[in-house]
Design a protein around this motif. Structure first.
Motif, short mmCIF file in Angstrom:
data_model
loop_
_atom_site.label_atom_id
_atom_site.label_comp_id
_atom_site.label_asym_id
_atom_site.label_seq_id
_atom_site.Cartn_x
_atom_site.Cartn_y
_atom_site.Cartn_z
N VAL A 366 0.85 -1.19 0.00
CA VAL A 366 0.00 0.00 0.00
C VAL A 366 0.89 1.23 0.00
O VAL A 366 1.89 1.29 0.72
CB VAL A 366 -0.93 0.04 1.23
CG1 VAL A 366 -1.81 1.28 1.21
CG2 VAL A 366 -1.79 -1.21 1.30
N HIS A 384 -2.06 0.45 -4.44
CA HIS A 384 -2.18 -0.81 -3.69
C HIS A 384 -2.07 -1.98 -4.66
O HIS A 384 -2.64 -1.97 -5.75
CB HIS A 384 -3.49 -0.89 -2.90
CG HIS A 384 -4.71 -0.46 -3.67
ND1 HIS A 384 -5.25 -1.19 -4.71
CD2 HIS A 384 -5.48 0.65 -3.56
CE1 HIS A 384 -6.31 -0.55 -5.20
NE2 HIS A 384 -6.46 0.56 -4.52
N ALA A 432 -7.87 0.05 1.36
CA ALA A 432 -6.68 -0.62 0.83
C ALA A 432 -5.99 -1.46 1.90
O ALA A 432 -5.57 -2.59 1.66
CB ALA A 432 -5.72 0.40 0.24
#
Length: 718
Positions: A366, A384, A432
């Motif tokens: 991420v 991500h 995410a």
């Protein structure tokens, strides 16, 4: 570099770099809202086949929201019509004899979570429907410009006004040969070139050579959106790092028509073999099937053992960096299928009509920021990355820009403060990170050796993964994977302060006890007061940039005081000092920024359309009545005699009522009481971030205009 005075220059509100799923979704939003936009991509051609293929429930809901009944072209909801709609998943693992056997079948999607189930169709078709809808909404003004390569990007921090062209991007027009999508070592279409670290740097380095000024352009934009993939050029220019893990698990992917006696080949199937790894079977449209196969033996390219990796964090396999990258020249459809044969034995499988294949290493990463200076944003794989087996890549990427797109539109139109853009990072970074946590657990279990029932475990030998544990992780993850429970926290655009209780599924207000604040509104049926037509409420709240106020007025016949409250609302909402008027440009359609729907709880035949106050059935500049803002939430449909009670669905009392504020992305922003004080809270919500439009005077609409195209043209603040 050529001198800037010789280069073409242009201005645009939003520049999108990258025409993948997230870039297309952003362009679709902005086209629908009438925002001047350009979208560029370095590839000379669109996706031809392969790549992402899974569509989760929320993505299909979003596609439907851009697909109103009046549109006469092939709209985004064609995906639901054409895709293979998956209903079940089966789980296979070794029995006591070490032979794979089916141990369960369960619904592929959580029953009742959406009117759509997980479906599969290849990304190229989806991009075709994006392209057509963007063309229709923009009148042909917005289309992907190919092949353009961004060369440099600069943010002018001195330009503070939201409408300033504060970002300057130098782009270069590539030759067709330079931008051709590269294949790797096979006559069969494949994604090997795009799947591994390092290719992008080489590509960009090779792409900047010719210094002819005619090849370059300086694009000045108010905002720039980087949707340019896992090796994002935009992210690198912003010095944003990717944080997370890279495993050494290598998976092959192949799209084929199978020749097999495996009984569940037309179900989504997770198969764990005793000694040969695992495979995920994904039935696709027509008679195709996609196989995700764990590859046990993969050759390495020793020349890449010291290659720089573009993320920080740990690597599960301590030797992964010294091994080097996968030698892609050794990966073929035949080597992938060979592994599948071993996993699926004693069942046989062969292939015909192989259309695409690739291989990849699992990594969960991420970005540590999703924007720079609230001017340049990244979305999708640029911020991500994860494994594809949970079917999240294309879905989460599109949902990133579904979140950001309407915010950019509101700011570019001068309707809302620039600060609302800051909510994008907070809302989508949480999604995410939740995705990475789920994917890390799911992919590790999927890639691990299974436990064989009653097998003796030798000293020092790992017991293997308990398949019941794998099933539970899948079930727990299915709700998250659907995309329907993304939960946004308090911000300028979400107010949970009025919530009365918190559960595992979200924050709730007792006035609408089954409506989680911060999540998308679950869609159920309502009935038109004027015509008794059944509507899914989501279909009356299409994605066009407008906020919605849902007034649940209760049973106005049994409780006459509820009708009195509606009449009091009329004085507030129809007057010159109304907050709806305040935040709508002068001479714009009355509902072009804030759209008010009234849903009462009286049987439709027990009350008349004109018994309701004027704000529920307003007239436009040509005195045309709005018949489609007044509904009953109770009754039965005529065609199939189905019970309708949206009050029960949402947990709203038919005496007390409630008011729901919905953002343009259909997430519930706030729940307040059905009262004059409640309406004042609605006004306070908009006062926090909207901009007074009393001096924004649009040209008067001529009474003789033929504007039947108003249903297709942008509806936001027009």
């Amino acid at each position: 570099m050529p001198t800037s005075t010789a280069i073409k220059e242009s201005n645009i509100d939003v520049l999108i770099i990258g025409a993948g799923p997230s870039g297309y979704m952003a362009a679709l939003w902005l086209a629908r809202c009438g925002i001047p936009t350009r979208i560029i991509d370095k590839r000379a051609n669109e996706v031809f086949t392969g790549q992402a293929d899974g569509l989760q429930s929320r993505s299909l809901e979003i596609f439907k929201s851009f697909s109103e009944d009046c549109f006469d072209w092939v709209t985004m909801d064609q995906a639901w019509k054409c895709a293979n709609q998956m209903q079940e998943i089966s789980f296979w693992s070794p029995n006591e004899d070490g032979i794979i056997s089916r141990n369960s079948r369960i619904p592929d999607s959580i029953p009742g979570i959406s009117r759509y189930t997980e479906s599969v169709i290849h990304q190229g078709k989806i991009e075709e429907w994006f392209t057509e809808s963007i063309k229709q909404f923009s009148g042909g003004k917005i289309q992907v410009e190919r092949p353009y390569l961004p060369v440099s990007i600069k943010i002018d921090e001195d330009k503070k006004d939201a409408q300033d062209y504060a970002v300057e991007v130098l782009v270069k027009k590539l030759s067709g040969d330079a931008a051709k999508t590269e294949q790797f070592g096979s006559k069969v279409a494949n994604g090997l070139f795009r799947a591994f670290d390092g290719d992008q740097d080489k590509y960009y380095g090779d792409g900047i050579g010719d210094e002819d000024p005619n090849d370059f352009e300086i694009i000045r934009a108010k905002y720039v959106l980087g949707c340019d993939g896992a090796h994002s050029w935009v992210r690198k220019q912003l010095d944003i790092e990717m944080e997370g893990e890279q495993t050494d698990f290598v998976w092959g992917v192949v799209d084929i028509v199978p020749i097999t006696d495996f009984p569940d080949v037309r179900l989504r199937s997770a198969i764990h073999s005793k000694d040969h790894g695992a495979v995920m079977v994904i039935p696709r449209e027509n008679d195709m099937v996609r196989l995700y196969i764990q590859l046990k033996e993969v050759d390495r390219d020793p020349s890449t053992s010291d290659a720089k990796r573009e993320f920080v964090g740990k690597v599960d396999d301590k030797l992964a960096k010294t091994k080097g990258r996968i030698d892609r020249s050794k990966i073929t459809p035949e080597t992938i299928l060979k592994q599948a044969k071993e996993i699926m034995a004693p069942y046989s499988i062969d292939m015909t009509d192989n259309t695409w294949y690739t291989a990849y290493q699992i990594g969960q990463r991420v970005a540590n920021a999703f924007h720079k200076s609230n001017r340049v944003f990244i979305a999708g794989d640029a911020c991500h990355t994860h494994s594809p087996k949970a079917g999240q890549g294309m879905n989460v990427s599109m949902q990133d820009t579904f979140n950001l797109g309407f915010k950019l539109a509101l700011v570019c139109k001068g309707l809302a403060k620039q600060e609302i853009l800051l909510t994008y990072e907070g809302e989508r970074m949480k999604v995410a990170r939740d995705l990475i946590a789920f994917d890390h657990k799911f992919s590790k279990l999927f890639s691990s050796k299974p436990q064989v029932p009653n097998a003796k475990i030798l000293e020092g030998e790992a017991a293997g993964v308990e398949m019941d544990e794998f099933h539970q992780v899948f079930l727990q993850g299915s709700r998250f994977a659907s995309g329907t429970i993304s939960d946004y926290e308090n911000s300028l655009l979400i107010n949970k302060d009025g919530s009365t209780h918190k559960e595992n599924s979200g924050d709730f207000n007792a006035l609408a006890s089954k409506v989680p604040i911060g999540q998308r509104l679950y869609s159920d049926q309502i009935l038109g007061q004027c015509d008794h037509r059944p509507w899914h409420i989501a279909d009356r709240m299409a994605s066009d940039g407008r906020f919605r106020i849902l007034i649940f007025a209760g049973d106005v016949k049994q409780y006459p005081e509820n009708m009195e409250t509606l009449n009091k609302f009329n004085d507030s909402l129809m007057g010159p000092k109304s907050f709806v008027t305040k935040y709508t440009p002068v001479n714009a359609f009355y509902n072009s920024v804030i759209d008010i729907l009234t849903i009462h709880a009286t049987l439709r035949n027990d009350i008349e359309f004109y018994d309701f106050p004027e704000f529920t059935r307003q007239k436009d500049f040509k005195k045309r009545t709005d018949y489609w803002s007044l509904f009953t939430g109770v009754g039965k449909t005529h065609a199939d005699n189905v019970k309708v009670d949206i009050y029960e669905t949402y947990g709203i009392c038919k005496k007390a009522g409630a008011i729901l504020i919905l953002r343009p992305d259909s997430h519930v922003a706030e729940v307040v009481e059905f009262s004059v004080d409640g309406l004042k809270k609605v006004e306070a919500y908009f006062d926090a971030f909207m901009i007074d439009q009393s001096k924004n005077i649009l040209p008067e609409k001529p009474l003789d205009v033929i504007d039947s195209d108003r249903f297709v043209k942008p509806k936001l603040a027009v």
